[in-house]
Write an enzyme that holds these catalytic residues in place. Sequence first.
Site, PDB file in Angstrom:
ATOM      1  N   THR A 206       0.875  -1.187   0.000  1.00  0.00           N
ATOM      2  CA  THR A 206       0.000   0.000   0.000  1.00  0.00           C
ATOM      3  C   THR A 206       0.902   1.223   0.000  1.00  0.00           C
ATOM      4  O   THR A 206       1.957   1.220   0.651  1.00  0.00           O
ATOM      5  CB  THR A 206      -0.863  -0.001   1.282  1.00  0.00           C
ATOM      6  OG1 THR A 206      -1.787  -1.071   1.188  1.00  0.00           O
ATOM      7  CG2 THR A 206      -1.615   1.313   1.470  1.00  0.00           C
ATOM      8  N   THR A 257      -0.722   2.231   6.710  1.00  0.00           N
ATOM      9  CA  THR A 257      -0.662   0.964   5.991  1.00  0.00           C
ATOM     10  C   THR A 257      -0.612  -0.160   7.006  1.00  0.00           C
ATOM     11  O   THR A 257       0.038  -0.022   8.044  1.00  0.00           O
ATOM     12  CB  THR A 257       0.563   0.910   5.058  1.00  0.00           C
ATOM     13  OG1 THR A 257       0.615  -0.403   4.466  1.00  0.00           O
ATOM     14  CG2 THR A 257       1.871   1.182   5.780  1.00  0.00           C
TER      15      THR A 257
HETATM   16  N1  ASP Z   1      -4.295  -1.405   4.653  1.00  0.00           N
HETATM   17  C1  ASP Z   1      -4.430  -2.204   3.458  1.00  0.00           C
HETATM   18  C2  ASP Z   1      -5.723  -2.957   3.504  1.00  0.00           C
HETATM   19  O1  ASP Z   1      -6.012  -3.538   4.555  1.00  0.00           O
HETATM   20  C3  ASP Z   1      -3.299  -3.142   3.259  1.00  0.00           C
HETATM   21  C4  ASP Z   1      -1.940  -2.667   3.730  1.00  0.00           C
HETATM   22  O2  ASP Z   1      -1.723  -1.470   3.856  1.00  0.00           O
HETATM   23  O3  ASP Z   1      -1.043  -3.486   3.970  1.00  0.00           O
HETATM   24  O4  ASP Z   1      -6.400  -3.023   2.517  1.00  0.00           O
END
Ligand code: ASP
Length: 338
Positions: A206, A257
């Site tokens: 992300t 993230t």
């Molecule tokens: N936050 C993102 C999601 O859960 C994934 C990530 O940032 O690793 O979609």
Amino acid sequence: MRVIIGALAVLLTACAGPSTETEQMLATPEVVEAVERPEWRLVIHGGAGVITRERLTDEQEAAYRAALETALEAGAEVLRNGGSAVDAVQAAVIPMEDDPLFNAGHGAVFTAAAEHELDASIMDGRDRNAGAVAGVKRVKNPILAARAVMDQSEHVMFAGAGADAFAEDQGLELVPNSYFDTERRRQSLERVLRERARTDADRHGTVGAVAIDKEGNLAAATTTGGMTAKAAGRIGDSPLVGAATYAQNGVCAVSATGHGEYFIRVAVAKTICARVELSGETIGPAAQEALDQVAALGGDGGVIVIGGDGQYEYVFNSKGMYRGMIDPKGHHTAIFGD
Ligand code: ASP
């Protein structure tokens, strides 16, 4: 750099955004500890997780660092020329959406149905205007769709086919869903479906940015493909204002993230900014507290934060986070936790 100055610091603080607290400070002139605000600054991330030296070859590390530098430079160009923080965060995340190294745009993870559903959000700290899209399948750069929602609609968030249709009406570039495919992400999908288990690398990548511009305005942006093998229609934290993205002038801007379900439940980005605004905490402890709440629930991840005074923090409870900062005095990138 911290400097101890008196009335001048008070005036500088006042320029960053008038508040009741500032007015009170002006009423009682005294020596205060203030921070020197950078002329402008941009901070980015490219995802958090179990990112250790052992897991990354020298070539991979160099590729990630180069990609982070490209993103930093794209946003810095806007800020250097007097552009707004919101234009800068958008400019910074576009090259990461286009780069298959990151889980956003081209290179996004696959859903369980072997498609891509992309989420993005953007927020302008000047007026807390915000735009977001969730579950888009055809817009090449979801962050541009989020921006269009903010600027060209009376709404804050569009989802699914309606979001793609809105982007099309706005003249944004549409692509077939297969444009987002990469072999690496396809292999991850096959492994997750076979082993019925997801590693945190299955949602790495992300991307996000926070910035302060020459006027002292803050902004934040976050964009993602979500999680490998997510169920159709699953929406994570990335497009949710207050969960992964928040910006409020004079307070802070956050992009997050991590394991989205936990970030939603803690409302991480707003929790950080609320702690700064209401309890007077500085951004580091405020971010740590929010991530401690995520960890207590069982989640992991990280945030980038920039304060109303331009100070910044990277805070993560994962092993690493792709990250970087640029301001007129220089730039750096970092990946690992040490
Ligand atoms: N936050 C993102 C999601 O859960 C994934 C990530 O940032 O690793 O979609």
